[in-house]
Every structure is written in C-alpha cells, then in structure tokens.
Design a protein around this motif. Structure first.
Motif, PDB file in Angstrom:
ATOM      1  N   THR A  46       0.802  -1.230   0.000  1.00 21.80           N
ATOM      2  CA  THR A  46       0.000   0.000   0.000  1.00 21.80           C
ATOM      3  C   THR A  46       0.835   1.281   0.000  1.00 21.80           C
ATOM      4  N   PRO A  47       1.887   1.406   0.824  1.00 21.64           N
ATOM      5  CA  PRO A  47       2.644   2.669   0.848  1.00 21.64           C
ATOM      6  C   PRO A  47       3.768   2.750  -0.180  1.00 21.64           C
ATOM      7  N   ALA A  48       3.871   1.767  -1.085  1.00 21.82           N
ATOM      8  CA  ALA A  48       5.040   1.683  -1.968  1.00 21.82           C
ATOM      9  C   ALA A  48       5.230   2.938  -2.813  1.00 21.82           C
ATOM     10  N   ALA A  49       4.216   3.332  -3.570  1.00 24.25           N
ATOM     11  CA  ALA A  49       4.360   4.469  -4.475  1.00 24.25           C
ATOM     12  C   ALA A  49       4.617   5.761  -3.705  1.00 24.25           C
ATOM     13  N   LEU A  50       3.897   5.969  -2.600  1.00 23.51           N
ATOM     14  CA  LEU A  50       4.077   7.200  -1.822  1.00 23.51           C
ATOM     15  C   LEU A  50       5.481   7.280  -1.225  1.00 23.51           C
TER      16      LEU A  50
ATOM     17  N   LYS B 215      20.992   5.661  -9.626  1.00 19.26           N
ATOM     18  CA  LYS B 215      19.670   6.130 -10.049  1.00 19.26           C
ATOM     19  C   LYS B 215      18.748   4.924 -10.184  1.00 19.26           C
ATOM     20  N   HIS B 216      17.661   4.904  -9.409  1.00 21.56           N
ATOM     21  CA  HIS B 216      16.794   3.732  -9.414  1.00 21.56           C
ATOM     22  C   HIS B 216      15.369   4.094  -9.798  1.00 21.56           C
ATOM     23  N   ALA B 217      14.718   3.158 -10.463  1.00 23.46           N
ATOM     24  CA  ALA B 217      13.351   3.360 -10.941  1.00 23.46           C
ATOM     25  C   ALA B 217      12.409   2.369 -10.280  1.00 23.46           C
ATOM     26  N   PHE B 218      11.261   2.858  -9.872  1.00 26.58           N
ATOM     27  CA  PHE B 218      10.177   2.011  -9.389  1.00 26.58           C
ATOM     28  C   PHE B 218       9.206   1.871 -10.557  1.00 26.58           C
ATOM     29  N   LEU B 219       9.147   0.688 -11.143  1.00 28.67           N
ATOM     30  CA  LEU B 219       8.412   0.494 -12.388  1.00 28.67           C
ATOM     31  C   LEU B 219       6.921   0.737 -12.209  1.00 28.67           C
ATOM     32  N   SER B 220       6.297   1.184 -13.286  1.00 31.43           N
ATOM     33  CA  SER B 220       4.859   1.463 -13.240  1.00 31.43           C
ATOM     34  C   SER B 220       4.027   0.246 -13.593  1.00 31.43           C
ATOM     35  N   ARG B 221       4.674  -0.909 -13.691  1.00 33.42           N
ATOM     36  CA  ARG B 221       3.965  -2.164 -13.899  1.00 33.42           C
ATOM     37  C   ARG B 221       4.364  -3.131 -12.787  1.00 33.42           C
ATOM     38  N   PRO B 222       3.420  -3.855 -12.210  1.00 31.65           N
ATOM     39  CA  PRO B 222       3.759  -4.797 -11.139  1.00 31.65           C
ATOM     40  C   PRO B 222       4.293  -6.102 -11.702  1.00 31.65           C
ATOM     41  N   VAL B 223       4.851  -6.925 -10.840  1.00 32.94           N
ATOM     42  CA  VAL B 223       5.174  -8.303 -11.207  1.00 32.94           C
ATOM     43  C   VAL B 223       4.236  -9.195 -10.395  1.00 32.94           C
TER      44      VAL B 223
ATOM     45  N   ARG C  32      23.418 -11.434   3.845  1.00 31.60           N
ATOM     46  CA  ARG C  32      22.212 -10.619   4.017  1.00 31.60           C
ATOM     47  C   ARG C  32      20.997 -11.435   3.618  1.00 31.60           C
ATOM     48  N   ILE C  33      20.154 -11.729   4.580  1.00 29.42           N
ATOM     49  CA  ILE C  33      19.005 -12.584   4.278  1.00 29.42           C
ATOM     50  C   ILE C  33      17.963 -11.842   3.446  1.00 29.42           C
ATOM     51  N   ALA C  34      17.854 -10.537   3.609  1.00 29.72           N
ATOM     52  CA  ALA C  34      16.982  -9.726   2.754  1.00 29.72           C
ATOM     53  C   ALA C  34      17.860  -9.097   1.682  1.00 29.72           C
ATOM     54  N   ASP C  35      18.298  -9.921   0.733  1.00 23.54           N
ATOM     55  CA  ASP C  35      19.242  -9.439  -0.280  1.00 23.54           C
ATOM     56  C   ASP C  35      18.642  -8.312  -1.108  1.00 23.54           C
ATOM     57  N   ASP C  36      17.327  -8.356  -1.362  1.00 20.79           N
ATOM     58  CA  ASP C  36      16.695  -7.317  -2.168  1.00 20.79           C
ATOM     59  C   ASP C  36      16.770  -5.957  -1.471  1.00 20.79           C
ATOM     60  N   TYR C  37      16.385  -5.915  -0.203  1.00 15.25           N
ATOM     61  CA  TYR C  37      16.454  -4.672   0.564  1.00 15.25           C
ATOM     62  C   TYR C  37      17.898  -4.165   0.668  1.00 15.25           C
ATOM     63  N   ALA C  38      18.833  -5.078   0.967  1.00 16.64           N
ATOM     64  CA  ALA C  38      20.236  -4.692   1.123  1.00 16.64           C
ATOM     65  C   ALA C  38      20.802  -4.145  -0.179  1.00 16.64           C
ATOM     66  N   LEU C  39      20.477  -4.773  -1.306  1.00 16.59           N
ATOM     67  CA  LEU C  39      20.951  -4.298  -2.597  1.00 16.59           C
ATOM     68  C   LEU C  39      20.360  -2.933  -2.937  1.00 16.59           C
TER      69      LEU C  39
ATOM     70  N   TYR D 225       7.896   8.350  -3.923  1.00 20.94           N
ATOM     71  CA  TYR D 225       7.817   9.766  -4.275  1.00 20.94           C
ATOM     72  C   TYR D 225       8.345  10.681  -3.162  1.00 20.94           C
ATOM     73  N   LEU D 226       7.999  10.368  -1.919  1.00 21.55           N
ATOM     74  CA  LEU D 226       8.373  11.260  -0.818  1.00 21.55           C
ATOM     75  C   LEU D 226       9.806  11.062  -0.333  1.00 21.55           C
ATOM     76  N   PHE D 227      10.241   9.808  -0.285  1.00 19.43           N
ATOM     77  CA  PHE D 227      11.528   9.511   0.344  1.00 19.43           C
ATOM     78  C   PHE D 227      12.546   8.881  -0.602  1.00 19.43           C
ATOM     79  N   ASN D 228      12.188   8.764  -1.893  1.00 23.85           N
ATOM     80  CA  ASN D 228      13.072   8.127  -2.865  1.00 23.85           C
ATOM     81  C   ASN D 228      13.463   6.727  -2.389  1.00 23.85           C
ATOM     82  N   PHE D 229      12.529   6.073  -1.723  1.00 17.85           N
ATOM     83  CA  PHE D 229      12.804   4.757  -1.154  1.00 17.85           C
ATOM     84  C   PHE D 229      12.856   3.709  -2.255  1.00 17.85           C
ATOM     85  N   PRO D 230      13.913   2.901  -2.307  1.00 17.93           N
ATOM     86  CA  PRO D 230      13.998   1.857  -3.333  1.00 17.93           C
ATOM     87  C   PRO D 230      13.130   0.672  -2.930  1.00 17.93           C
ATOM     88  N   PHE D 231      11.898   0.694  -3.358  1.00 16.00           N
ATOM     89  CA  PHE D 231      10.956  -0.341  -2.931  1.00 16.00           C
ATOM     90  C   PHE D 231      11.291  -1.639  -3.647  1.00 16.00           C
TER      91      PHE D 231
END
Length: 391
Positions: A189-193, A244-252, A227-234, A196-202
């Motif tokens: 739910t908070p992914a997109a916000l 420079k990272h992009a949060f895609l506008s299409r889900p998987v 690192r067990i949460a390799d995605d978060y750590a990366l 936008y607000l914190f440049n968080f690499p979701f």
C-alpha cells in the motif's frame, strides 16, 4: 494528562487516515503512468537470472511467461539451481528444450553451504551473464510484455537499478486471499508514496534489475552473501552509492505456495523477523503507523474519558471503510481486477491480526527452505546447520 492524550491520539489517527488516502492517490498516479516509447531509449539486451530451489506452484508456467512476454527477445535466461537433484531440475531442463530457439541456460551452482540459497545462486550465476543489465526474478514470478518493456525502457533511459512491485495474482481460496490481503494491502500500500516522498527503493526479489556497473560499484554480490533480505540490502546499497533507481509502473505478479491460513501466518512471521533484523529501531514503533490501530486507540481513550465518543466512533468507522475502499481502488489500478468483495472485509481484520505477527517478529531464529538461520542487526543471517547440509 488524559485530555492531552485524547487530542494527540485524535490528531494522529486523522493524520494516518489522510496518509492512507495519500497512498491511494500516489498508487493511482504511479500505476497509471505510460511513458511514450517513441521518446524513450530501450536496453537492447538483458540477462534474466532466475534462482530456483525446490518446487513452487506453476513454476513451469512462470518460466514460460518470460519467453512468451519477451517479444523482442531481449533476454538471455539463466536458471540457477544448486544441483540436478533439485526437484525443479527436470522442469528447467524441459523448459530449456521446449524453448531451444531461445537463449536459455541452466547454471548448476553447487552447495550453498553457509550462504542463503537464493543469494548463492545469484552470486554463482552472475559471472555467466553476457549482457550489461541483469534482472533477478523469483521462481514464482510471472512476466508480461508491459513489465519487460518498462524494464528495458528504464535501463535504456540511464537507470542503474529497477524494481517492480510484487502483487499476489488471482487468489483462489481462503489461504491465498489471506496472503493477498497481507501483501497487496499491507506491504504494498505505501510503496508508491514512499518512492515519491523519500526516494525509497521499494525493492523486492520478485523482479529487481541492476546494471553490471552498479553491482561493481556497490562491491559485488559477494558482499551481500550474509544478508538474508538481499533485495532490501541491494536496494539500499544502490541508494548509498548514488545510483539512479526506478520504481516500475507495472507490477510483477506471483503466486506463493500456501495451502492454509496457518501457512500465511508462518510465512509473514518469518518476514517479520527479517524486517526486525533489517530495521530494528523502526520495528519497535511500527504499529503506531497503522491507521486502524490509531483510530481504535482514539476510540478507547474517548470511551474511557466519556469525551467525544461519537467523533471517535465516526473516525474509527471512516478508517475501516477507507481501508476497504483503498484496497478496492488499489486492486483495480494495479491488478486491473478486484477480488470478491467479501475478501476486502479481511483488510481491517488483518490489521489487528498483524499485531500477533509483529510480536512474533522479535525472535532471532527462523527456518526457511530446509535451513535454519540466526538473524542479527543489519539484515545479517548465520546459517546454523550449514555443516549438516554440506555433508
């Protein structure tokens, strides 16, 4: 003192309710974007590495979705698994033979020993990748043409890393609906916000891509083997390195193997422990950011003080209804389809059940795919039975 607490709880509940609708607006905006392909560059070649360990529902179909969606044939596909003894190996072989006209290879990575199986497969397969852009994708993730197009466009536009939102697809029973409610309407739910607000690499392992250059810049994959949460750590490493990272506008889309609500609880409990190890300070106060909990707290204080009880009841009701409505809006925007309406009644119910999941996350030891781990700060994990598994 009680009056101060009364007003503070009311204000905080109202802020979180507004934040919930801000999440809905950000989601509506982000997942409605459709950049013009005529004004964008595309990465011509990419490598998709799919780490696999064990069988998941629909694993063959998930593999086929990649080949069928890769219309321009941009992907080299590497299926990484520890040995030919893996029960998924015959499926991987069958897929590679069926798609003999595609660039598909099976990489046998050997025993993972004191590494987590997934990151081990990623590390060992990475040197085999021939292309400058690498996408890692979980075994239960389904690709589609729009997702591949957006990934290629992001790399072609100069992004160092790309991440797609994982979304549970088409839940068919109570167990799957419970997982969909938890992931789609809690975690997502908070992914997109937050982007936008914190440049968080979701970032999420279902679909995350990196240029080889940024992998080298952050020290290589080997530096993340504990690192067990390799995605978060990366993802956080890319941000720290100025990538420079992009949060895609299409889900998987994906479908987790779950046969009961108990399975869902155990899976979420495991991830609660992992989140606690990654964000120990924030984890302690996580329930304070739940609008459902905040409005209930205001209602309890109002009832105890016999002050503004009706206002508190209205705010609580508005929060419950908002959680349901935001869930419907989110599904229609992201998945382009809604679950049966009664499923959405489970969203506010899950908010309360999540309290138990949160409490279970304070444990340090977890079991995951035949391995036991001891977690510590910084997303670090020590394999407790590595010697036994390597024999």
């Amino acid at each position: 003192m009680l009056s101060c607490l009364h007003y503070l709880s009311a204000a905080w509940a109202a802020v979180l309710l507004a934040g919930l609708w801000a999440c809905a607006l950000a989601t509506f905006r982000h997942f409605g974007r459709n950049a013009s392909s005529n004004q964008s560059s595309f990465a011509e070649k990419m490598t998709l590495i799919r780490p696999i360990r064990g069988l998941n529902d629909g694993i063959r179909e998930a593999l086929e979705s990649i080949a069928e969606s890769d219309i321009q044939r941009r992907f080299e596909i590497l299926i990484a698994m520890e040995s030919s003894d893996d029960p998924a190996y015959p499926i991987a072989v069958g897929f590679s033979q069926y798609k003999a006209d595609r660039n598909v290879s099976i990489v046998l990575t050997g025993p993972s020993k004191d590494r987590m199986g997934k990151i081990h497969n990623m590390i060992e397969a990475f040197p085999k990748a021939k292309n400058p852009f690498i996408v890692f994708s979980d075994a239960d993730a389904w690709a589609n043409p729009a997702l591949i197009r957006e990934t290629s466009r992001a790399f072609g536009s100069g992004y160092d890393a790309v991440f797609a939102l994982p979304y549970f697809a088409d839940p068919r029973n109570a167990a799957e609906m419970s997982f969909a409610v938890a992931l789609n309407h809690g975690f997502s739910t908070p992914a997109a916000l937050s982007y936008y607000l914190f440049n968080f690499p979701f970032c999420a392992g279902a679909w995350m891509g990196f240029s080889k250059n940024i992998i080298e810049k952050i020290g290589g994959l080997e530096s993340f083997e504990k690192r067990i949460a390799d995605d978060y750590a990366l993802g956080m490493a890319v941000v720290k390195a100025g990538g420079k990272h992009a949060f895609l506008s299409r889900p998987v889309f994906f479908r987790e193997t779950t046969t009961s609500v108990k399975d869902t609880f155990q899976h979420l409990s495991k991830w609660a422990s992992i989140i606690h190890s990654c964000l120990p300070n924030l984890y302690w106060i996580a329930p304070l950011f739940s609008p459902t909990h905040a409005s209930l707290l205001f209602l309890i204080i109002a009832w105890a003080s016999h002050w503004h009880v009706l206002a508190a009841l209205i705010l609580f009701t508005a929060t419950i209804l908002s959680r349901i409505l935001v869930g419907v809006i989110q599904d229609l925007r992201i998945a382009r389809a809604a679950m049966p309406f009664y499923s959405y009644l489970g969203i506010p119910l899950f908010d309360f059940i999540a309290t138990g999941i949160w409490l279970s996350g304070f444990r340090r030891n977890i079991h995951w795919r035949n391995k036991s781990y001891r977690l510590s700060r910084g997303c670090k994990a020590e394999v407790l039975n590595a010697d036994l598994l390597s024999n």
